[in-house]
Scaffold this motif. Structure first.
Motif, PDB file in Angstrom:
ATOM      1  N   LYS A 105      -0.774   8.182  -0.430  1.00 56.78           N
ATOM      2  CA  LYS A 105      -2.097   8.237  -0.707  1.00 56.78           C
ATOM      3  C   LYS A 105      -2.845   7.986   0.376  1.00 56.78           C
ATOM      4  O   LYS A 105      -3.930   8.323   0.441  1.00 56.78           O
ATOM      5  CB  LYS A 105      -2.338   7.424  -1.817  1.00 56.78           C
ATOM      6  N   GLU A 106      -2.401   7.054   1.386  1.00 58.72           N
ATOM      7  CA  GLU A 106      -3.399   6.892   2.429  1.00 58.72           C
ATOM      8  C   GLU A 106      -2.307   6.892   3.815  1.00 58.72           C
ATOM      9  O   GLU A 106      -1.666   6.067   4.152  1.00 58.72           O
ATOM     10  CB  GLU A 106      -3.705   5.131   2.320  1.00 58.72           C
ATOM     11  N   SER A 166      -8.068   3.132   1.324  1.00 57.94           N
ATOM     12  CA  SER A 166      -8.482   3.759   2.658  1.00 57.94           C
ATOM     13  C   SER A 166     -10.072   4.020   2.595  1.00 57.94           C
ATOM     14  O   SER A 166     -10.530   4.567   1.702  1.00 57.94           O
ATOM     15  CB  SER A 166      -7.689   4.699   3.053  1.00 57.94           C
ATOM     16  N   ASN A 167     -10.451   3.756   3.780  1.00 60.06           N
ATOM     17  CA  ASN A 167     -12.013   4.269   4.024  1.00 60.06           C
ATOM     18  C   ASN A 167     -11.882   5.702   4.530  1.00 60.06           C
ATOM     19  O   ASN A 167     -11.464   6.259   5.531  1.00 60.06           O
ATOM     20  CB  ASN A 167     -12.523   3.361   5.158  1.00 60.06           C
ATOM     21  N   LYS A 168     -12.332   6.718   3.404  1.00 59.29           N
ATOM     22  CA  LYS A 168     -12.092   7.921   3.651  1.00 59.29           C
ATOM     23  C   LYS A 168     -12.935   8.759   5.121  1.00 59.29           C
ATOM     24  O   LYS A 168     -12.478   9.650   5.549  1.00 59.29           O
ATOM     25  CB  LYS A 168     -12.614   8.823   2.567  1.00 59.29           C
ATOM     26  N   LYS A 169     -14.150   7.982   5.365  1.00 54.49           N
ATOM     27  CA  LYS A 169     -14.671   8.434   6.372  1.00 54.49           C
ATOM     28  C   LYS A 169     -14.011   8.066   7.648  1.00 54.49           C
ATOM     29  O   LYS A 169     -13.914   8.899   8.568  1.00 54.49           O
ATOM     30  CB  LYS A 169     -16.319   7.865   6.399  1.00 54.49           C
ATOM     31  N   ARG A 198       0.786  -1.218  -0.135  1.00 52.16           N
ATOM     32  CA  ARG A 198       0.090   0.064  -0.128  1.00 52.16           C
ATOM     33  C   ARG A 198       0.713   1.293   0.051  1.00 52.16           C
ATOM     34  O   ARG A 198       2.077   1.264   0.452  1.00 52.16           O
ATOM     35  CB  ARG A 198      -0.974   0.004   1.338  1.00 52.16           C
ATOM     36  N   GLU A 214     -10.994   7.625   8.019  1.00 58.55           N
ATOM     37  CA  GLU A 214      -9.673   8.490   7.805  1.00 58.55           C
ATOM     38  C   GLU A 214      -9.889   9.700   8.456  1.00 58.55           C
ATOM     39  O   GLU A 214      -9.177  10.429   9.116  1.00 58.55           O
ATOM     40  CB  GLU A 214      -9.164   8.439   6.658  1.00 58.55           C
ATOM     41  N   GLN A 215     -11.073  10.537   7.919  1.00 60.85           N
ATOM     42  CA  GLN A 215     -11.251  11.852   8.410  1.00 60.85           C
ATOM     43  C   GLN A 215     -11.744  11.975   9.927  1.00 60.85           C
ATOM     44  O   GLN A 215     -11.131  12.702  10.542  1.00 60.85           O
ATOM     45  CB  GLN A 215     -12.455  12.408   7.461  1.00 60.85           C
ATOM     46  N   ASN A 231      -6.575   4.319  -4.201  1.00 67.82           N
ATOM     47  CA  ASN A 231      -6.668   4.505  -2.790  1.00 67.82           C
ATOM     48  C   ASN A 231      -7.589   3.645  -2.266  1.00 67.82           C
ATOM     49  O   ASN A 231      -8.922   3.751  -2.278  1.00 67.82           O
ATOM     50  CB  ASN A 231      -6.744   6.005  -2.631  1.00 67.82           C
ATOM     51  N   GLU A 262       0.776  14.014  10.423  1.00 63.69           N
ATOM     52  CA  GLU A 262       0.443  12.822   9.774  1.00 63.69           C
ATOM     53  C   GLU A 262       1.100  11.563  10.296  1.00 63.69           C
ATOM     54  O   GLU A 262       0.333  10.429  10.224  1.00 63.69           O
ATOM     55  CB  GLU A 262       0.637  13.010   8.092  1.00 63.69           C
ATOM     56  N   GLU A 296     -15.638  -2.765  -1.311  1.00 63.62           N
ATOM     57  CA  GLU A 296     -14.381  -2.724  -0.784  1.00 63.62           C
ATOM     58  C   GLU A 296     -13.644  -4.109  -1.396  1.00 63.62           C
ATOM     59  O   GLU A 296     -12.466  -4.133  -1.616  1.00 63.62           O
ATOM     60  CB  GLU A 296     -14.279  -2.342   0.516  1.00 63.62           C
TER      61      GLU A 296
END
Length: 508
Positions: free
Chosen positions: A107-108, A233-236, A103, A238-239, A231, A299, A213
């Protein structure tokens, strides 16, 4: 038109089988691959977990020390021999220091964590994070563990008031999430008492995969050339995680506040600026390791909290719930462990503490046995980073070969464990047995990339089990299945379908 379609199909066939002669050319026994998917079709389309599929290969090629396989076109070597495993994980670690999960952390960004990091990023993080898990640090965290564990009593009594039936997997996940929040993030999550806790919801989302997914991961597996465009990753999640952790940082003004929790440790590193270590990848002309450095930015910090949260609650809740599942079917062993817990706690005014947990040897053996039968991580992944010869089989492999160490299969091999499917905690009382199996009993891995939080996870799990078994007994419920169904959508960690149903009974 027909010729064009035929040409495209022929081109696709050769493209998706271009590496599928690799093991045959090296005279290594291997599972027969199919175009596009290699040997892992059932895993890639989420019909079988990676551990289950690898176990089939392990049994099929019984006498082989290594087995060839293909994930799509990626070359995999399944290693069964304990001596080769020792060399890969420890002796020749510098040839296998990466996990090879592939990965892209750029990007993630949550993957800039110790588990996923590769090369010098991993070396720098490991060097810096190791002090977070010393004996002194663990002892300082123990009151937080006790506080969270004691909340389990109230939850258990509420369950009994409603009949006693429960999903013990969910009960222990609430406990471990609560603890990770307290010692990792420095916040009271109230996961144990709050059915709709946002933190528990985040935890569930981390270890579940939707149909979309599953599809995206399948595309990622079989078409490596387009991985740079993807990408996963689960954007929700992650945020939410970035927002939550940065808010905690802001509340502390980006400085340690004396809580001695994981966030304090990271903020202390932030104040130090760049971190330095010897490179694992680059050398000076004289052969010595180059010095490398990196900035511990926000990060990277958030990524470490993410893996602390994810790995901490998931593996511990899996381990404790499976231990209780086995004890429900072994009431005599359960009674012996409860007697030991009672006896030890009586020496400490019936108060749980660090020293008390260390004296609960029967409980520790039961948990080790549960980890043997159902390790939270069923396989270990490594990647060859430079040409390497496995002397035990006379095989030279290339830098892009992925290594799979079948932990669960080794744990269930009667060559190493007598009656491997039987729950027999007493086997761990034999020091000679522990020495003989040190390269095959690998619930936390081994070598420089072994689980950094293993001792914390064990301590947390034993404390939760001690509190539960001191106050309650466990029995099979009407919904309990003797053999649990493995979730085929999970690979890095093992999960079960439909939870772990059990019945709680108040001890007299």
């Amino acid at each position: 038109m027909f010729l064009i379609i035929l040409a495209c199909l022929v081109a696709l066939y050769f493209y998706t089988t271009r590496n599928h002669r690799y093991w045959a050319k090296k005279n290594i026994k291997h599972e027969r691959p199919i175009p596009l998917f290699g040997t892992h079709f059932r895993n890639i389309v989420a019909l079988k977990s990676a551990s289950e599929l690898i176990h089939e290969f392990y049994v099929k090629f019984g006498d082989e020390k290594v087995i060839g396989a293909y994930r799509g076109n990626d070359k995999e070597l399944i290693v069964k021999d304990p001596d080769i495993i020792r060399d890969i994980l420890m002796v020749d670690f510098n040839s296998f220091h990466n996990r090879g999960l592939g990965r892209d952390p750029e990007k993630e960004p949550l993957l800039k964590n110790l588990f996923h990091a590769e090369d010098d990023l991993w070396k720098l993080l490991r060097h810096k994070l190791t002090p977070a898990f010393t004996t002194a640090k663990l002892k300082s965290m123990f009151p937080l563990i006790v506080n969270c564990a004691e909340k389990l009593v109230g939850l258990g009594e509420n369950i009994i008031a409603k009949g006693g039936d429960c999903d013990i997997r969910e009960v222990m996940a609430k406990f471990t999430t609560e603890f990770i929040g307290a010692c990792g993030l420095g916040i009271e999550m109230d996961t144990i008492n709050n059915e709709s806790s946002i933190f528990r919801q985040i935890g569930k989302k981390m270890f579940s995969r939707s149909d979309m997914e599953v599809f995206l991961f399948a595309v990622w597996d079989v078409f490596p050339e387009i991985r740079n465009l993807m990408n996963l990753s689960n954007k929700k999640v992650e945020q939410v995680f970035f927002d939550m952790v940065t808010k905690i940082f802001e509340q502390r003004n980006y400085k340690p506040i004396g809580r001695n929790d994981f966030v304090d440790l990271l903020l202390d590193y932030l104040s130090q600026g760049k971190i330095q270590s010897e490179s694992i990848k680059y050398k000076n002309p004289d052969g010595t390791a180059k010095q490398v450095e990196m900035e511990m930015d926000i990060e990277v910090l958030v990524a470490q909290v993410f893996v602390f949260f994810a790995a901490g609650f998931e593996t511990s809740s899996s381990t404790t719930s499976y231990t209780l599942h086995e004890l429900a079917y072994h009431p005599e062993t359960q009674k012996k462990i409860q007697d030991e817990i009672d006896r030890v706690l009586s020496k400490y005014d019936n108060k749980l503490c660090y020293d008390a947990v260390n004296e609960m040897t029967l409980l520790d053996m039961a948990m080790k046995e549960a980890l043997r039968i159902m390790p939270a991580v069923g396989i270990l992944n490594r990647q060859c980073v430079k040409p390497y010869t496995i002397k035990q089989v006379g095989l030279t492999i290339d830098p892009d070969v992925n290594i799979v160490i079948p932990v669960q299969s080794l744990h269930l091999d009667e060559k190493y464990f007598d009656e491997p499917y039987e729950f027999k905690p007493e086997r761990f009382a034999d020091e000679d047995f522990n020495q003989r199996t040190k390269n095959v009993y690998l619930p936390f891995g081994a070598g420089p990339r072994a689980c950094i939080g293993a001792r914390l996870g064990q301590m947390q799990s034993l404390a939760g089990l001690a509190v539960m078994l001191h106050n309650f007994s466990v029995e099979p419920s009407e919904n309990t299945k003797r053999t649990l169904d493995i979730n085929p959508r999970l690979n890095v960690v093992q999960g079960v379908l439909h939870g772990v149903p059990i019945k709680l009974v108040k001890r007299k």
